[in-house]
Motif scaffolding. Structure first.
Motif, PDB file in Angstrom:
ATOM      1  N   SER A   1       0.771  -1.605   0.285  1.00 30.48           N
ATOM      2  CA  SER A   1       0.150  -0.339  -0.214  1.00 30.48           C
ATOM      3  C   SER A   1       0.924   1.453  -0.136  1.00 30.48           C
ATOM      4  CB  SER A   1      -0.470  -0.366   1.292  1.00 30.48           C
ATOM      5  OG  SER A   1      -1.506  -1.354   1.419  1.00 30.48           O
ATOM      6  N   LEU A   2       1.970   1.081   0.558  1.00 28.19           N
ATOM      7  CA  LEU A   2       2.699   2.392   0.773  1.00 28.19           C
ATOM      8  C   LEU A   2       3.670   2.962   0.005  1.00 28.19           C
ATOM      9  CD1 LEU A   2       3.950   1.677   4.881  1.00 28.19           C
ATOM     10  CD2 LEU A   2       2.304   3.605   3.623  1.00 28.19           C
ATOM     11  N   LEU A   3       4.203   1.319  -0.385  1.00 28.57           N
ATOM     12  CA  LEU A   3       5.503   2.012  -2.038  1.00 28.57           C
ATOM     13  C   LEU A   3       4.093   2.428  -3.598  1.00 28.57           C
ATOM     14  CD1 LEU A   3       7.626  -1.369  -1.724  1.00 28.57           C
ATOM     15  CD2 LEU A   3       8.108   1.106  -1.342  1.00 28.57           C
ATOM     16  N   ALA A   4       3.341   1.778  -3.398  1.00 34.82           N
ATOM     17  CA  ALA A   4       1.847   1.828  -4.347  1.00 34.82           C
ATOM     18  C   ALA A   4       1.770   3.519  -4.269  1.00 34.82           C
ATOM     19  CB  ALA A   4       1.298   0.843  -4.248  1.00 34.82           C
ATOM     20  N   SER A   5       1.138   3.757  -3.162  1.00 39.74           N
ATOM     21  CA  SER A   5       0.651   5.162  -2.902  1.00 39.74           C
ATOM     22  C   SER A   5       1.656   5.949  -3.656  1.00 39.74           C
ATOM     23  CB  SER A   5       0.562   5.545  -2.047  1.00 39.74           C
ATOM     24  OG  SER A   5      -0.358   4.588  -1.602  1.00 39.74           O
ATOM     25  N   ALA A   6       2.598   5.957  -2.480  1.00 38.87           N
ATOM     26  CA  ALA A   6       4.101   6.990  -2.880  1.00 38.87           C
ATOM     27  C   ALA A   6       4.034   7.072  -4.379  1.00 38.87           C
ATOM     28  CB  ALA A   6       5.330   5.843  -2.611  1.00 38.87           C
ATOM     29  N   LEU A   7       4.750   5.423  -5.385  1.00 40.75           N
ATOM     30  CA  LEU A   7       4.907   5.634  -7.069  1.00 40.75           C
ATOM     31  C   LEU A   7       3.979   7.041  -7.376  1.00 40.75           C
ATOM     32  CD1 LEU A   7       6.543   5.011  -9.184  1.00 40.75           C
ATOM     33  CD2 LEU A   7       4.858   2.375  -9.126  1.00 40.75           C
ATOM     34  N   ASN A   8       2.679   6.642  -7.007  1.00 43.52           N
ATOM     35  CA  ASN A   8       1.274   7.263  -8.254  1.00 43.52           C
ATOM     36  C   ASN A   8       1.478   8.927  -7.795  1.00 43.52           C
ATOM     37  OD1 ASN A   8       0.408   4.424  -8.872  1.00 43.52           O
ATOM     38  ND2 ASN A   8      -1.741   4.515  -7.074  1.00 43.52           N
ATOM     39  N   VAL A   9       2.482   8.693  -6.415  1.00 44.26           N
ATOM     40  CA  VAL A   9       2.299  10.930  -6.075  1.00 44.26           C
ATOM     41  C   VAL A   9       3.265  11.031  -7.050  1.00 44.26           C
ATOM     42  CG1 VAL A   9       3.215  12.058  -4.698  1.00 44.26           C
ATOM     43  CG2 VAL A   9       1.062  10.334  -3.646  1.00 44.26           C
ATOM     44  N   GLU A  10       4.503  10.556  -6.972  1.00 42.18           N
ATOM     45  CA  GLU A  10       5.712  10.411  -8.055  1.00 42.18           C
ATOM     46  C   GLU A  10       5.413  10.477  -9.389  1.00 42.18           C
ATOM     47  OE1 GLU A  10      10.333   9.666  -7.775  1.00 42.18           O
ATOM     48  OE2 GLU A  10       9.193   7.764  -7.075  1.00 42.18           O
ATOM     49  N   ILE A  11       4.517   9.681  -9.833  1.00 44.17           N
ATOM     50  CA  ILE A  11       3.798   9.698 -11.558  1.00 44.17           C
ATOM     51  C   ILE A  11       3.441  10.674 -11.766  1.00 44.17           C
ATOM     52  CG2 ILE A  11       2.867   8.252 -12.998  1.00 44.17           C
ATOM     53  CD1 ILE A  11       3.393   6.220 -11.954  1.00 44.17           C
ATOM     54  N   LEU A  12       2.354  11.127 -10.815  1.00 43.21           N
ATOM     55  CA  LEU A  12       1.082  12.634 -10.680  1.00 43.21           C
ATOM     56  C   LEU A  12       2.123  13.526 -11.099  1.00 43.21           C
ATOM     57  CD1 LEU A  12      -1.597  12.122  -8.850  1.00 43.21           C
ATOM     58  CD2 LEU A  12      -1.273  12.802 -11.040  1.00 43.21           C
ATOM     59  N   LEU A  13       3.341  13.735 -10.212  1.00 47.40           N
ATOM     60  CA  LEU A  13       3.809  14.976  -9.788  1.00 47.40           C
ATOM     61  C   LEU A  13       4.848  14.909 -11.092  1.00 47.40           C
ATOM     62  CD1 LEU A  13       5.446  14.835  -6.095  1.00 47.40           C
ATOM     63  CD2 LEU A  13       3.506  16.451  -7.097  1.00 47.40           C
ATOM     64  N   LYS A  14       5.077  14.332 -12.041  1.00 48.13           N
ATOM     65  CA  LYS A  14       6.660  14.166 -12.874  1.00 48.13           C
ATOM     66  C   LYS A  14       6.226  14.063 -14.405  1.00 48.13           C
ATOM     67  CE  LYS A  14      10.488  12.112 -11.039  1.00 48.13           C
ATOM     68  NZ  LYS A  14      11.427  11.263 -11.190  1.00 48.13           N
ATOM     69  N   THR A  15       4.954  13.636 -14.182  1.00 54.47           N
ATOM     70  CA  THR A  15       3.520  13.515 -15.846  1.00 54.47           C
ATOM     71  C   THR A  15       2.694  14.001 -16.244  1.00 54.47           C
ATOM     72  OG1 THR A  15       3.083  11.414 -15.347  1.00 54.47           O
ATOM     73  CG2 THR A  15       5.195  10.776 -15.983  1.00 54.47           C
ATOM     74  N   HIS A  16       2.132  14.541 -14.631  1.00 47.43           N
ATOM     75  CA  HIS A  16       1.008  15.165 -14.433  1.00 47.43           C
ATOM     76  C   HIS A  16      -0.097  13.863 -15.169  1.00 47.43           C
ATOM     77  CE1 HIS A  16       2.551  18.510 -13.167  1.00 47.43           C
ATOM     78  NE2 HIS A  16       3.943  18.451 -14.316  1.00 47.43           N
ATOM     79  N   THR A  17      -0.192  12.722 -15.303  1.00 46.91           N
ATOM     80  CA  THR A  17      -0.583  12.004 -15.920  1.00 46.91           C
ATOM     81  C   THR A  17      -0.911  10.444 -15.366  1.00 46.91           C
ATOM     82  OG1 THR A  17      -1.182  10.502 -17.578  1.00 46.91           O
ATOM     83  CG2 THR A  17       0.686  10.768 -17.451  1.00 46.91           C
ATOM     84  N   ILE A  18      -1.841   9.649 -15.266  1.00 48.12           N
ATOM     85  CA  ILE A  18      -1.469   8.353 -14.099  1.00 48.12           C
ATOM     86  C   ILE A  18      -2.596   7.804 -15.340  1.00 48.12           C
ATOM     87  CG2 ILE A  18      -3.489   8.635 -13.081  1.00 48.12           C
ATOM     88  CD1 ILE A  18      -2.133   7.546 -10.741  1.00 48.12           C
ATOM     89  N   GLY A  19      -2.267   6.103 -14.834  1.00 52.54           N
ATOM     90  CA  GLY A  19      -3.178   5.036 -16.043  1.00 52.54           C
ATOM     91  C   GLY A  19      -4.463   4.381 -15.278  1.00 52.54           C
ATOM     92  N   ILE A  20      -5.031   4.108 -16.175  1.00 53.15           N
ATOM     93  CA  ILE A  20      -6.446   4.536 -15.576  1.00 53.15           C
ATOM     94  C   ILE A  20      -6.650   2.665 -14.385  1.00 53.15           C
ATOM     95  CG2 ILE A  20      -8.872   3.750 -16.179  1.00 53.15           C
ATOM     96  CD1 ILE A  20      -8.743   4.927 -18.157  1.00 53.15           C
ATOM     97  N   LEU A  21      -6.243   2.346 -14.624  1.00 52.13           N
ATOM     98  CA  LEU A  21      -5.660   0.716 -13.428  1.00 52.13           C
ATOM     99  C   LEU A  21      -5.407   1.291 -12.478  1.00 52.13           C
ATOM    100  CD1 LEU A  21      -4.798  -2.018 -16.039  1.00 52.13           C
ATOM    101  CD2 LEU A  21      -6.718  -1.525 -14.991  1.00 52.13           C
ATOM    102  N   ASP A  22      -4.312   2.401 -12.578  1.00 55.72           N
ATOM    103  CA  ASP A  22      -3.180   2.775 -11.363  1.00 55.72           C
ATOM    104  C   ASP A  22      -3.992   3.392 -10.130  1.00 55.72           C
ATOM    105  OD1 ASP A  22      -1.127   1.845 -11.360  1.00 55.72           O
ATOM    106  OD2 ASP A  22      -0.387   3.096 -13.240  1.00 55.72           O
ATOM    107  N   ILE A  23      -5.589   4.461 -11.289  1.00 58.15           N
ATOM    108  CA  ILE A  23      -7.036   4.773 -10.372  1.00 58.15           C
ATOM    109  C   ILE A  23      -7.947   3.657  -9.774  1.00 58.15           C
ATOM    110  CG2 ILE A  23      -8.348   6.722 -10.927  1.00 58.15           C
ATOM    111  CD1 ILE A  23      -7.290   7.942 -12.914  1.00 58.15           C
TER     112      ILE A  23
END
Length: 1472
Positions: free
Chosen positions: A137-159
């Motif tokens: 949970s913690l690692l996935a959440s941290a990665l998702n935050v980083e993806i959002l900050l760097k690319t300003h986009t996120i996959g639907i499955l990740d959402i």
């Protein structure tokens, strides 16, 4: 925004062949790899569990939350499988991309997570799942935050999966709580149905594995148990055998004996130190290794910081080097944590063994200490050797290793400083040296204040103990104000040194915080001038980190040296005591009784002296032979050496010449009764097995049967400390019963009848001495001449010699000394009717058979006192159990502390000062981090601003410490004042039901906690909490991701801390009740050591003491272990934050963070663990210290007795002018709902009359006196003195106008003058006149210091008779119109008694004199006699009139005479 494209890192295990740890692809791959690893382990566990079905456990009840989340997980898995299938079917280009496999793998993981939510689980499987859920949970959440900050986009499955991850984290916390509760089943359900009461809990420490010992996990069962229910003493496991006191003592005794044998040749040092060194050298070396590892780890940390900053300075990135640095940091911090925790644990464990060994050695020594040794080492000093000197050993190994390890740490840190900055560090040594040197005189000043404080505290506690022990006489004489002022004045001296010590400590805080600033500034200047190192980030922050590691040794070394000096003093004191003279076995030759020898005791040419240097022996020219079954009486005036003769037979008094032979076992009854805390039965059995027939005979022979029947608990009634809830007579009869039950060959009885009335004395003499001990040898010291006629042999003593020896008739014919005794006794008899010599004939003709058989007591005490604390309810013991709060008392006690001390404003100001300090400290380091990146800022400005801001912050830290000291002093003053006021105003009932030790503990150790510990604990907790939050804030400002781990680590730390505190709080509370029994046992043994040795019971007492020491030690052991258990977990959690911060700094792209901020972040991160540990330790300590507030506060609200002065009801100054006393329907009970003790007494004591109050045991005699002094208030009725109702006036106005000579004579430590005139109202000539009248002038004139001659504790250096004469002297000085004699002549011989009666008749001829007496002749010359029976007034008339009828009084007189027997009367007649 969301996109349908594969999220970055979609091709998880390929990543185009790039292995950049900063890439999102690689991070996603790591998470997938971990999840698959967890999946395989989970599957393996399930397979093993299905084979071993009996191991599957856990609650299979369906939780709706878990069920809902499992549905969400299943939906997530379906989504991934669908995406994988779509990708597989949709690829027509023939590419070899395996994206579909990644989706399938993730779908598989989500299915396994679905299963994990509701499958039955084993213990290890539950732990695995918990770790999996949290990490994923913690690692996935941290990665998702980083993806959002760097690319300003996120996959639907990740959402889709992200919310499910967060729900999984929520389930993890629920699962963790469930895991804890499952490990803590209801104890009542898990307890076996048939468990012997003697069965004890065993510790898991002995069988613990290496990992369990390393992490203190072996303590888990106790903490789990404590979390489920409040711990009791029975729940605490025993120590492992190698930690028990017996083993420690045996090792010490063996080493001690060996060293003593060698002493004469080459060993002249302190034997205690040598013995301990010999035994514990191996343990000390192991602890030393831990201390060394910890020191090295602390010193290496700044070097790692230097390496990290250098790494961040490089243009190119070398990830392997960064990971290596993180690995080194992990190793160093783990080594530091483990070594420090085991240094603390093992040093205290070793200290506990030393402490136990010395405590037992001291106790064993006092069991065989000679009289000379006892003279040099008083009971109080022996208790101090145990409670202070031996107790100090618990912390000694830690302080010992602290000294050298801190010195080493200091030198290594200086070496690091030189290694980093070269010669630039040289100028820094000057302020370092100055700060170090300043610490020494500063530490000496503090130590001087504390030693002065300790001396003042000892004086106050000695006075407090004396006051509490004698509170009854203080209240009767209305001396409360004088003694309260005495204690307040002693406290004022103590408080002066306390305040000086605490205020000076705040200067020390400034020195502690200023020194790193000054030293660092000087080092920076040195670098700038000498150019030995550039003032860049790596240099500056390494210097700061190194100086931080140096500040602890600079502060601690003087304190450690101070403690070591105190330890050396303790070692010397113990060495002197353990080398003191032992009782010599050859003083008395003990032989087994042989059939051939008719002797029981033989003394040939005996000379004995208490003081070996004295020219004149105490006893001299003794030639005594006592045959088997003989009854030998020893008589003589006060101070003739009668008790010393018995001590000579016991071997207690050093023999100067001659020989003593004793044939058979001895039972001894001392003059001052010695009773143990415990039940009546235990006191009588005295370690012997129960023989019901013999036990009942002993009780009956000692007239205890009716007393025991009257107690709710019978012979299982608890006796308070030193028999506080028993009358003098009951205590004497209990110890007589102890002797009778012991079934010895020889009985030594030292005036056992002095504290009982004539009838009881007669029963004891006839039923016990003559009947129960018919076939035994008895040597009886007595003042009661009437019993001498029954003796086979009488020894008359005078000035340490036996002046006459023979039978009663032989001595009577011989005349001289014995004649004087008998004449005095005869005169006191004939005082009944001087005009009628025929009264003796009348006595002979009294029909003894008609005497009232109901001579026992229907009340609880011989004097029917309310001193027995039976609350009027069945099933309640005499002494109340000590109050002890259970569970968490929350903030209430802390708020009480602030409210009572009126310190809320001071506390708020202190918190604000701490905020300002931390803010300025942070600002100064931020300035360094920013300024070094700006080339325009010169070194001068850089250093100047830093120094200026840091110096200003020191002013705030001083303010914080000063305010903390102020708060503590206010609280100490307020609590002490409230406590002493409450105790002095408490009614006597409170003192009778509360052991003295219980009150003294609050006045000593609990008050010390308030004085020293609580104020600074509050400050440290606030300071550390602010520092931890600031540290995490600074770290987050550089790498914000650390916030997630940091906040979770703090929350987890708080949870673990709360979990620990539940058990720790109870452990501390229980520990508060285990030390007192150890001290009480030592004090009791010291007071009764003669009795213990006489009965040959030293081994039994030794075994009992071992149990008490082990009980106290196990609480010390588990309290310390629990703290280490907590700290190792808190350190692990905060180290996680540190490692995360370090890892994030390594993984950041090159040059994304300035080196200055890397240094700033890591310099704070390195101190995070120590700050969190500091906060945790002090928070837990504060939670434990606050219990002292709770305990003192219990005694601040005791219901008080009526006021000392009632302004509108004050009697005239001349009152009472006549001394007339009217009792009107007086009814008394000691407690609500208790039976009436006085049942409606109405009578008048006319002015100037002499009234005798008589009655059997428990008739209410002393209660009547208590009512007269308003020690107990009437339920109804009135007492009028000269027409004024005494219940309406103040207690002081009443008691100052009444005089009393109490039953038990009381002297206070001081001089003859202060004892005669405590209030200082009379001149020396008046005191001498009073001394002359009470027959003490000659004795005191012979002393070199005259009126300034010393009186020791409780007047031990004066005989019982002389103490009684002092009490008479006080009364003669006061000359009040009303005098009460409460059995005042029970301890003196008949001749002195006759003199006293004559003095009282002469000096108080115009006064109203009320006499409560055991000896009938004492009251037969009274104008009126009052006879009480069961609380009712039976008769009140002139004694001559009562003698003429078949009255109760005539029966009492007859009983008295019946004890003398017909042949005694005949002897009187023959003598006439």
């Amino acid at each position: 925004m969301a996109s349908l494209e594969i999220s970055p890192g979609g091709l998880s295990w390929i990543c185009n062949g790039e292995f950049d740890l900063g890439s999102l692809c690689l991070q996603r791959s790591v998470i997938d790899g971990l999840n698959l690893l967890f999946f395989f382990i989970f599957t393996l566990f399930l397979l093993i569990g299905s084979v071993k079905k009996h191991n599957i456990s856990g609650n299979t009840r369906r939780d709706w939350v878990f069920l809902a989340v499992s549905v969400c997980c299943a939906l997530a898995s379906i989504a991934y499988f669908s995406a994988g299938l779509w990708d597989l079917l949709g690829r027509n280009d023939g590419s070899k991309h395996l994206t579909w496999a990644v989706y399938f793998a993730r779908g598989l993981v989500w299915i396994s997570l679905t299963v994990s939510l509701f499958v039955p689980r084993t213990k290890w499987l539950r732990i695995l799942i918990l770790v999996w859920w949290i990490s994923f949970s913690l690692l996935a959440s941290a990665l998702n935050v980083e993806i959002l900050l760097k690319t300003h986009t996120i996959g639907i499955l990740d959402i889709v999966s992200w919310p499910v991850n967060l729900l999984l984290l929520f389930c993890a916390f629920r699962h963790f709580k469930c895991l804890i509760s499952q490990n803590n089943p209801d104890p009542s359900l898990s307890e076996p149905l048939l468990t012997g009461k003697g069965e004890k809990r065993k510790t898991d420490f002995g069988q613990a594995s290496f990992i369990s010992r390393l992490t203190f996990s072996w303590l888990n069962p106790l903490l789990h148990f404590g979390y489920s229910k409040p711990l009791d003493l029975e729940d605490i496991p025993d120590l492992v055998p190698e930690d028990e006191a017996l083993l420690a003592y045996k090792a010490f005794a063996h080493a001690w004996d060996h060293l003593q044998r060698e002493k004469s040749t080459n060993n002249t040092g302190n034997l205690v130190i040598h013995a301990l060194a010999k035994i514990y050298v191996k343990e000390m070396i192991i602890v030393g290794i831990y201390a060394l590892l910890r020191t090295v780890a602390v010193v290496v940390s700044p070097l790692l910081l230097y390496a990290f900053v250098q790494y961040s300075n490089r243009g190119e990135e070398n990830l392997y080097e960064g990971i290596f640095l993180v690995g080194c940091l992990v190793v160093v911090k783990v080594m530091e944590s483990l070594s420090q925790r085991h240094w603390f644990f093992d040093s205290r464990r070793c200290g506990m063994r030393m402490r136990s060994a010395l405590m037992v050695a001291i106790y064993q020594k006092q069991l065989k200490l000679s009289s000379l040794g006892k003279k040099r080492h008083s009971t109080g000093e022996i208790v101090n050797y145990i409670s202070v000197d031996a107790y100090r050993m618990g912390e000694f190994p830690w302080w010992f290793h602290s000294v050298w390890s801190f010195v080493l740490q200091l030198f290594l840190a200086i070496g690091v400083l030189f290694g980093i900055v070269g010669l630039g560090a040289l100028p820094g040594l000057v302020p370092l040296l100055i700060c170090g040197i300043l610490n020494v005189p500063f530490a000496k000043i503090i130590q001087n204040c504390q030693s002065r404080f300790m001396v003042a505290q000892d004086d106050r506690l000695r006075a407090t103990s004396e006051v509490l022990n004698n509170m009854k006489i203080i209240k009767l004489q209305s001396w409360e104000e004088k003694f309260k002022n005495l204690i307040d004045s002693l406290r004022a001296i103590e408080f002066k040194w306390l305040s000086e010590s605490q205020i000076k400590k705040s200067y020390g805080t400034v020195l502690y915080w200023m020194s790193p600033t000054i030293i660092s500034s000087v080092v920076f200047v040195g670098c700038a001038i000498l150019g030995s190192a550039p003032l860049n980030a790596s240099t500056i922050f390494t210097i700061l980190a190194t100086l931080r590691s140096m500040s602890e040794p600079v502060r601690m070394i003087p304190e450690a040296l101070s403690v070591m000096i105190q330890v050396k003093v303790s070692f010397d004191r113990l060495n002197v005591f353990l080398l003191a003279d032992d009782l010599k076995d050859e003083e008395v030759r003990k032989r087994s009784p042989s059939q051939n020898s008719e002797n029981s005791v033989r003394i040939s040419a005996g000379g004995f002296s208490w003081d070996p240097d004295s020219a004149i022996p105490t006893l001299r020219d003794l030639d005594i032979e006592v045959r088997r079954r003989q009854k030998v009486a020893v008589c003589g005036p006060v101070g003739a050496g009668k008790s010393s003769l018995l001590c000579a037979i016991l071997g207690e008094i050093p023999k100067v010449s001659g020989s003593v032979d004793v044939y058979g076992s001895i039972a001894y009854v001392s003059q001052t009764s010695w009773i143990q805390s415990g039940t009546i039965r235990n006191n009588i059995l005295y370690g012997k097995p129960m023989d019901k027939t013999r036990y009942e005979k002993a009780i009956k022979a000692c007239a205890l049967d009716k007393d025991i029947d009257s107690f709710n608990h019978g012979d299982l009634t608890e006796i308070g400390q030193r028999g506080l809830n028993m009358s003098g007579g009951q205590k004497q009869r209990i110890q007589l019963a102890r002797a009778v039950y012991n079934d010895a060959d020889i009985y030594l009885l030292d005036d056992p009848f002095s504290a009982v009335d004539a009838h009881t004395a007669s029963i004891l003499f006839n039923g016990c001495v003559m009947d129960a001990l018919e076939n035994k040898t008895v040597i009886l010291v007595t003042h009661q001449v009437e019993f001498l006629v029954e003796a086979d042999k009488i020894l008359v003593m005078e000035d340490g010699k036996v002046t006459q020896s023979g039978s009663y008739e032989e001595l009577l014919m011989a005349g001289t000394a014995f004649e004087h005794l008998v004449v005095a006794h005869k005169n006191s008899m004939t005082l009944l009717d001087p005009s009628n010599n025929g009264t003796l004939d009348y006595f002979q003709n009294v029909d003894v058979d008609r005497l009232d058989e109901s001579s026992g007591s229907s009340y609880t005490k011989e004097n029917s006192e309310g001193e027995i604390s039976v609350k009027g309810l069945p099933g309640i013991q005499l002494t109340e159990d000590e109050e002890k709060e259970k569970g968490d008392v929350g903030w209430k006690t802390f708020l009480d502390y602030i409210r009572v001390s009126k310190g809320s404003i001071i506390l708020c100001l202190g918190v604000l000062a701490q905020f300002a300090f931390v803010a300025l400290q942070a600002a100064s380091t931020y300035w360094l981090a920013i300024a070094i990146e700006i080339p325009q800022i010169s070194s001068t400005i850089l250093i100047g601003v830093y120094t200026g801001v840091s110096t200003i912050s020191s002013l705030f830290v001083y303010m914080r410490s000063w305010l903390a000291a102020l708060l503590g002093l206010k609280a100490s003053k307020a609590f002490f004042s409230g406590f002493t006021n409450s105790v002095f105003k408490a009614p006597m009932l409170f003192f009778d039901s509360t052991p003295i030790g219980r009150i003294l503990t609050r006045a000593s150790s609990d008050l010390s906690v308030l004085d020293f510990d609580i104020p600074f604990s509050i400050t440290f907790v606030v300071a550390a909490a602010i520092e931890v939050v600031t540290t995490i804030g600074i770290m987050a400002s550089v790498t914000w991701q650390v916030l997630i781990v940091g906040v979770l680590a703090m929350l987890a730390s708080q949870y673990v801390q709360g979990y620990y505190l539940v058990s720790a709080r109870e452990l501390i509370r229980i520990n508060g009740t285990t030390k007192a029994p150890v001290m009480n046992s030592a004090a009791e043994t010291s007071l009764g050591v003669v009795t213990i040795r006489a009965f040959s019971m030293t081994d039994r007492f030794f075994r009992n003491y071992l149990k008490l020491v082990d009980t106290d030690a196990k609480l010390f052991f588990y309290s310390n272990t629990a703290m280490e258990w907590l700290l190792i977990r808190v350190e692990a959690l905060q180290n996680l934050t540190l490692f995360t911060a370090a890892l994030l700094l390594v993984l950041l792209p090159p040059s994304s963070v300035a080196p200055g901020f890397v240094g700033l972040s890591l310099s704070y991160a390195l101190s995070l663990t120590s700050a969190q540990v500091f906060m945790t330790r002090w928070y837990c300590s504060l939670a434990n210290y606050i219990i002292s507030v709770e305990r003192i506060k219990q005694f601040m609200h005791i219901p008080s007795e009526p006021p000392a002065i009632v302004d509108d009801k004050r009697p005239p100054s001349s009152w009472p002018s006549r001394g007339r006393i009217d009792l009107q329907d007086l009814k008394i009970r000691y407690r609500p709902n208790a039976p009436l003790v006085l049942k409606g007494i109405t009578c008048t004591f006319k002015e100037g009359s002499r009234v005798g109050v008589v009655g059997r045991t428990g008739s209410g005699k002393t209660t009547l006196i208590s009512a007269l002094f308003r020690v107990v208030e009437p339920v109804s009725g009135r007492i009028l003195i000269d027409g004024l109702d005494i219940c309406l006036m103040g207690l002081k106005d009443l008691r100052m106008k009444l005089s009393i000579i109490p039953q038990e004579p009381t002297l206070f430590r001081g001089s003859v003058r202060t004892n005669m005139d405590p209030l200082g109202l009379y001149s020396d000539s008046e005191i001498w006149e009073a001394l002359e009248k009470c027959q003490l002038k000659a004795t005191i004139r012979s002393l070199p210091n005259l009126l300034d001659s010393s009186v020791s504790d409780e007047g031990e250096n004066w005989s019982a008779g002389q103490r009684q004469l002092f009490c008479l002297g006080r009364v003669l000085l006061r000359r009040n119109r009303i005098l009460v004699l409460d059995e005042a002549t029970a301890s003196i011989d008949s001749a002195t008694d006759a003199i006293l009666q004559r003095i009282i008749r002469q000096e108080f001829s115009s006064c109203t004199v009320i006499t409560v007496a055991h000896r009938v002749p004492t009251v037969t010359d009274s104008d009126m006699v009052m006879v009480l029976s069961y609380g009712k007034l039976v008769e009140y008339d002139e004694p001559s009139k009562l003698m003429e009828t078949n009255s109760s009084f005539s029966k009492l007189v007859a009983e008295y005479w019946s004890s003398c027997r017909r042949n005694s009367m005949q002897s009187f007649k023959n003598y006439q």
